[in-house]
Design a protein around this motif. Structure first.
Motif, PDB file in Angstrom:
ATOM      1  N   THR A 100      35.674   9.337  80.849  1.00 33.28           N
ATOM      2  CA  THR A 100      36.112   8.308  79.903  1.00 33.28           C
ATOM      3  C   THR A 100      37.220   8.897  79.044  1.00 33.28           C
ATOM      4  O   THR A 100      36.956   9.601  78.060  1.00 33.28           O
ATOM      5  CB  THR A 100      34.926   7.813  79.040  1.00 33.28           C
ATOM      6  OG1 THR A 100      33.912   7.299  79.907  1.00 33.28           O
ATOM      7  CG2 THR A 100      35.379   6.708  78.088  1.00 33.28           C
ATOM      8  N   GLY A 101      38.461   8.604  79.421  1.00 32.78           N
ATOM      9  CA  GLY A 101      39.616   9.215  78.774  1.00 32.78           C
ATOM     10  C   GLY A 101      39.640   9.001  77.276  1.00 32.78           C
ATOM     11  O   GLY A 101      40.016   9.891  76.504  1.00 32.78           O
ATOM     12  N   LEU A 102      39.223   7.821  76.839  1.00 32.57           N
ATOM     13  CA  LEU A 102      39.218   7.494  75.419  1.00 32.57           C
ATOM     14  C   LEU A 102      38.295   8.438  74.648  1.00 32.57           C
ATOM     15  O   LEU A 102      38.649   8.949  73.585  1.00 32.57           O
ATOM     16  CB  LEU A 102      38.756   6.049  75.264  1.00 32.57           C
ATOM     17  CG  LEU A 102      38.849   5.376  73.907  1.00 32.57           C
ATOM     18  CD1 LEU A 102      40.263   5.418  73.364  1.00 32.57           C
ATOM     19  CD2 LEU A 102      38.357   3.941  74.013  1.00 32.57           C
ATOM     20  N   TYR A 103      37.106   8.691  75.183  1.00 29.82           N
ATOM     21  CA  TYR A 103      36.142   9.582  74.526  1.00 29.82           C
ATOM     22  C   TYR A 103      36.664  11.018  74.527  1.00 29.82           C
ATOM     23  O   TYR A 103      36.590  11.720  73.513  1.00 29.82           O
ATOM     24  CB  TYR A 103      34.787   9.526  75.241  1.00 29.82           C
ATOM     25  CG  TYR A 103      33.941   8.308  74.911  1.00 29.82           C
ATOM     26  CD1 TYR A 103      34.513   7.124  74.432  1.00 29.82           C
ATOM     27  CD2 TYR A 103      32.563   8.325  75.095  1.00 29.82           C
ATOM     28  CE1 TYR A 103      33.736   6.022  74.144  1.00 29.82           C
ATOM     29  CE2 TYR A 103      31.771   7.227  74.795  1.00 29.82           C
ATOM     30  CZ  TYR A 103      32.354   6.071  74.328  1.00 29.82           C
ATOM     31  OH  TYR A 103      31.575   4.980  74.034  1.00 29.82           O
ATOM     32  N   LEU A 104      37.181  11.452  75.653  1.00 31.16           N
ATOM     33  CA  LEU A 104      37.717  12.807  75.763  1.00 31.16           C
ATOM     34  C   LEU A 104      38.838  13.036  74.757  1.00 31.16           C
ATOM     35  O   LEU A 104      38.838  14.015  74.004  1.00 31.16           O
ATOM     36  CB  LEU A 104      38.240  13.050  77.184  1.00 31.16           C
ATOM     37  CG  LEU A 104      37.201  13.155  78.300  1.00 31.16           C
ATOM     38  CD1 LEU A 104      37.854  12.894  79.652  1.00 31.16           C
ATOM     39  CD2 LEU A 104      36.537  14.528  78.296  1.00 31.16           C
ATOM     40  N   GLU A 105      39.784  12.119  74.735  1.00 33.62           N
ATOM     41  CA  GLU A 105      40.959  12.311  73.887  1.00 33.62           C
ATOM     42  C   GLU A 105      40.613  12.215  72.401  1.00 33.62           C
ATOM     43  O   GLU A 105      41.177  12.938  71.571  1.00 33.62           O
ATOM     44  CB  GLU A 105      42.044  11.286  74.248  1.00 33.62           C
ATOM     45  CG  GLU A 105      43.364  11.580  73.588  1.00 33.62           C
ATOM     46  CD  GLU A 105      44.529  10.818  74.194  1.00 33.62           C
ATOM     47  OE1 GLU A 105      45.611  10.851  73.587  1.00 33.62           O
ATOM     48  OE2 GLU A 105      44.374  10.197  75.276  1.00 33.62           O
ATOM     49  N   ALA A 106      39.663  11.361  72.060  1.00 35.40           N
ATOM     50  CA  ALA A 106      39.288  11.206  70.653  1.00 35.40           C
ATOM     51  C   ALA A 106      38.709  12.493  70.081  1.00 35.40           C
ATOM     52  O   ALA A 106      39.011  12.862  68.947  1.00 35.40           O
ATOM     53  CB  ALA A 106      38.287  10.065  70.494  1.00 35.40           C
ATOM     54  N   VAL A 107      37.873  13.204  70.883  1.00 37.05           N
ATOM     55  CA  VAL A 107      37.285  14.441  70.345  1.00 37.05           C
ATOM     56  C   VAL A 107      38.248  15.622  70.476  1.00 37.05           C
ATOM     57  O   VAL A 107      38.330  16.467  69.579  1.00 37.05           O
ATOM     58  CB  VAL A 107      35.913  14.768  70.981  1.00 37.05           C
ATOM     59  CG1 VAL A 107      34.907  13.679  70.643  1.00 37.05           C
ATOM     60  CG2 VAL A 107      35.992  14.963  72.471  1.00 37.05           C
ATOM     61  N   LEU A 108      39.005  15.671  71.568  1.00 39.00           N
ATOM     62  CA  LEU A 108      39.955  16.775  71.741  1.00 39.00           C
ATOM     63  C   LEU A 108      41.096  16.676  70.725  1.00 39.00           C
ATOM     64  O   LEU A 108      41.604  17.691  70.241  1.00 39.00           O
ATOM     65  CB  LEU A 108      40.519  16.780  73.164  1.00 39.00           C
ATOM     66  CG  LEU A 108      39.535  17.149  74.281  1.00 39.00           C
ATOM     67  CD1 LEU A 108      40.160  16.898  75.645  1.00 39.00           C
ATOM     68  CD2 LEU A 108      39.076  18.592  74.162  1.00 39.00           C
ATOM     69  N   GLY A 109      41.497  15.443  70.403  1.00 38.85           N
ATOM     70  CA  GLY A 109      42.610  15.249  69.485  1.00 38.85           C
ATOM     71  C   GLY A 109      42.195  15.074  68.036  1.00 38.85           C
ATOM     72  O   GLY A 109      43.044  15.014  67.154  1.00 38.85           O
ATOM     73  N   GLY A 110      40.871  14.974  67.784  1.00 35.02           N
ATOM     74  CA  GLY A 110      40.398  14.819  66.416  1.00 35.02           C
ATOM     75  C   GLY A 110      40.828  13.519  65.770  1.00 35.02           C
ATOM     76  O   GLY A 110      41.148  13.479  64.589  1.00 35.02           O
ATOM     77  N   TYR A 111      40.819  12.414  66.544  1.00 31.80           N
ATOM     78  CA  TYR A 111      41.276  11.152  65.981  1.00 31.80           C
ATOM     79  C   TYR A 111      40.352  10.673  64.871  1.00 31.80           C
ATOM     80  O   TYR A 111      39.136  10.740  64.987  1.00 31.80           O
ATOM     81  CB  TYR A 111      41.343  10.067  67.066  1.00 31.80           C
ATOM     82  CG  TYR A 111      42.390  10.322  68.117  1.00 31.80           C
ATOM     83  CD1 TYR A 111      43.495  11.116  67.833  1.00 31.80           C
ATOM     84  CD2 TYR A 111      42.280   9.790  69.388  1.00 31.80           C
ATOM     85  CE1 TYR A 111      44.464  11.358  68.796  1.00 31.80           C
ATOM     86  CE2 TYR A 111      43.248  10.026  70.353  1.00 31.80           C
ATOM     87  CZ  TYR A 111      44.330  10.816  70.052  1.00 31.80           C
ATOM     88  OH  TYR A 111      45.283  11.063  71.001  1.00 31.80           O
ATOM     89  N   GLN A 112      40.950  10.174  63.803  1.00 35.12           N
ATOM     90  CA  GLN A 112      40.147   9.607  62.727  1.00 35.12           C
ATOM     91  C   GLN A 112      39.758   8.197  63.124  1.00 35.12           C
ATOM     92  O   GLN A 112      40.590   7.376  63.498  1.00 35.12           O
ATOM     93  CB  GLN A 112      40.927   9.559  61.417  1.00 35.12           C
ATOM     94  CG  GLN A 112      40.065   9.014  60.277  1.00 35.12           C
ATOM     95  CD  GLN A 112      40.876   8.673  59.056  1.00 35.12           C
ATOM     96  OE1 GLN A 112      42.080   8.567  59.135  1.00 35.12           O
ATOM     97  NE2 GLN A 112      40.208   8.468  57.947  1.00 35.12           N
ATOM     98  N   LEU A 113      38.478   7.922  63.035  1.00 36.59           N
ATOM     99  CA  LEU A 113      37.976   6.600  63.371  1.00 36.59           C
ATOM    100  C   LEU A 113      37.070   6.126  62.244  1.00 36.59           C
ATOM    101  O   LEU A 113      36.549   6.924  61.472  1.00 36.59           O
ATOM    102  CB  LEU A 113      37.178   6.646  64.677  1.00 36.59           C
ATOM    103  CG  LEU A 113      37.955   7.104  65.917  1.00 36.59           C
ATOM    104  CD1 LEU A 113      37.000   7.393  67.056  1.00 36.59           C
ATOM    105  CD2 LEU A 113      38.945   6.035  66.331  1.00 36.59           C
ATOM    106  N   SER A 114      36.875   4.832  62.188  1.00 37.23           N
ATOM    107  CA  SER A 114      35.935   4.291  61.215  1.00 37.23           C
ATOM    108  C   SER A 114      35.134   3.196  61.894  1.00 37.23           C
ATOM    109  O   SER A 114      35.602   2.588  62.861  1.00 37.23           O
ATOM    110  CB  SER A 114      36.692   3.718  60.011  1.00 37.23           C
ATOM    111  OG  SER A 114      37.623   2.749  60.444  1.00 37.23           O
TER     112      SER A 114
END
Length: 310
Positions: A100-114
């Protein structure tokens, strides 16, 4: 951390398990559907892959949510960091594995989410629109925001597309100032599988999973009281087999449409991973047909070289 990614049917989980067995590491799953309990065959958990030489490799972020609920990226990011910190605190190597590219990239890139609340007015306005129209609207929103948070990998049903539009709309109206979670430093390994071999494996695996009782698994979930539309929301196997179970498709129509959808999904996964490379993530690609020992040795050598270069 070491990350093992690849499209469906590339064989990434056995590689991660073999690597974990060699290093004493533990696996963090990055799969948006394997989080659900009792959704085993349809999500391709293949838990036998986590047993290497008779020993079960520890894994995390599988079977942590109830079917029918809408687990999301924000929750995944929180759960990932909790499990990651736990693994690190015990001196073990975290191995992130998934497609799941979205999950991978969010944790590897440290995306801020709310956490994004539901918007009933927006949902009402979008209800009845086709998936094609919703996808176009999502694309326009992403262009306005510069977001990489969704693509068609994760919006293969109208319900999921509406949720993605809801998230992108909320983020446009409520911009976040700076990242709250750190990017995770990781050696990233991609499992590269020839397109024709991938197609052959997808078809073979689909037949095997149907033989293993995937239709009965979905009938059982509906029997528990989970609404068909909630299963359709999960896409792919759950979308098409539910349509078959409730009588909207014949078995042959279900098989043919699902097979095509999984092939398209794998292609979109690769598009996402190539996009990650353009966005600055360095992915070391390994040939899927290499012997397992050679794959593991190559990963460990790359890890050693990366450590020396820091």
């Amino acid at each position: 951390m070491i990350t093992i990614l690849g499209p469906t049917a590339s064989g990434k989980t056995p590689v991660a398990a073999a690597l974990a067995a060699r290093t004493g590491g533990e696996i963090l799953s990055a799969d948006s559907r394997q989080v659900y309990r009792r959704m085993d065959i349809g999500t391709g958990k293949d838990l036998a892959d986590y047993v290497v030489d008779g020993h079960r490799v520890p894994y995390h972020l599988i079977d942590i949510a109830e079917p029918g609920t809408k687990y999301n990226l924000f929750q995944y990011q929180q759960d990932f960091h909790t499990a990651y910190a736990d693994i690190r605190s015990r001196g073990k190597l975290p191995i992130l594995c998934g497609g799941t590219g979205l999950y991978l990239e969010a944790v590897l890139g440290g995306y801020q989410l709310s956490p994004v609340p539901q918007n009933p007015e927006l949902r009402q306005r979008l209800s009845g629109m086709s998936l094609e129209a919703l996808t176009e609207m999502l694309s326009e929103l992403k262009q306005r925001s510069g977001s990489v948070m969704h693509n068609t990998t994760d919006v293969d049903t109208a319900q999921r597309a509406i949720r993605a539009i809801e998230i992108e709309t909320y983020n446009l109206e409520n911009p976040t100032s700076e990242r709250q979670l750190p990017a995770v430093d990781s050696l990233i390994i991609g499992i590269d599988i020839d397109r024709e071999l991938r197609r052959e494996k997808i078809t073979r695996r689909l037949k095997a999973r149907l033989d293993e009782g995937m239709v009965d698994e979905i009938r059982g979930l509906i029997g528990e009281g989970i609404q068909p539309e909630d299963l359709i929301y999960y896409g792919l196997e759950y979308k098409f087999i539910t349509e078959y179970v409730i009588g909207n498709l014949t078995y042959d129509e279900m098989f043919r449409q699902l097979e095509i959808a999984i092939h398209q999904f794998a292609k979109r996964q690769m598009t996402w991973f190539r996009g990650m490379e353009r966005r600055g993530f360095c992915i070391h690609w390994l040939d899927a047909t290499l012997p397992m020992e050679e794959k593991v040795n190559t990963i460990l050598r790359l890890q050693e070289e990366e450590t020396e270069n820091k």
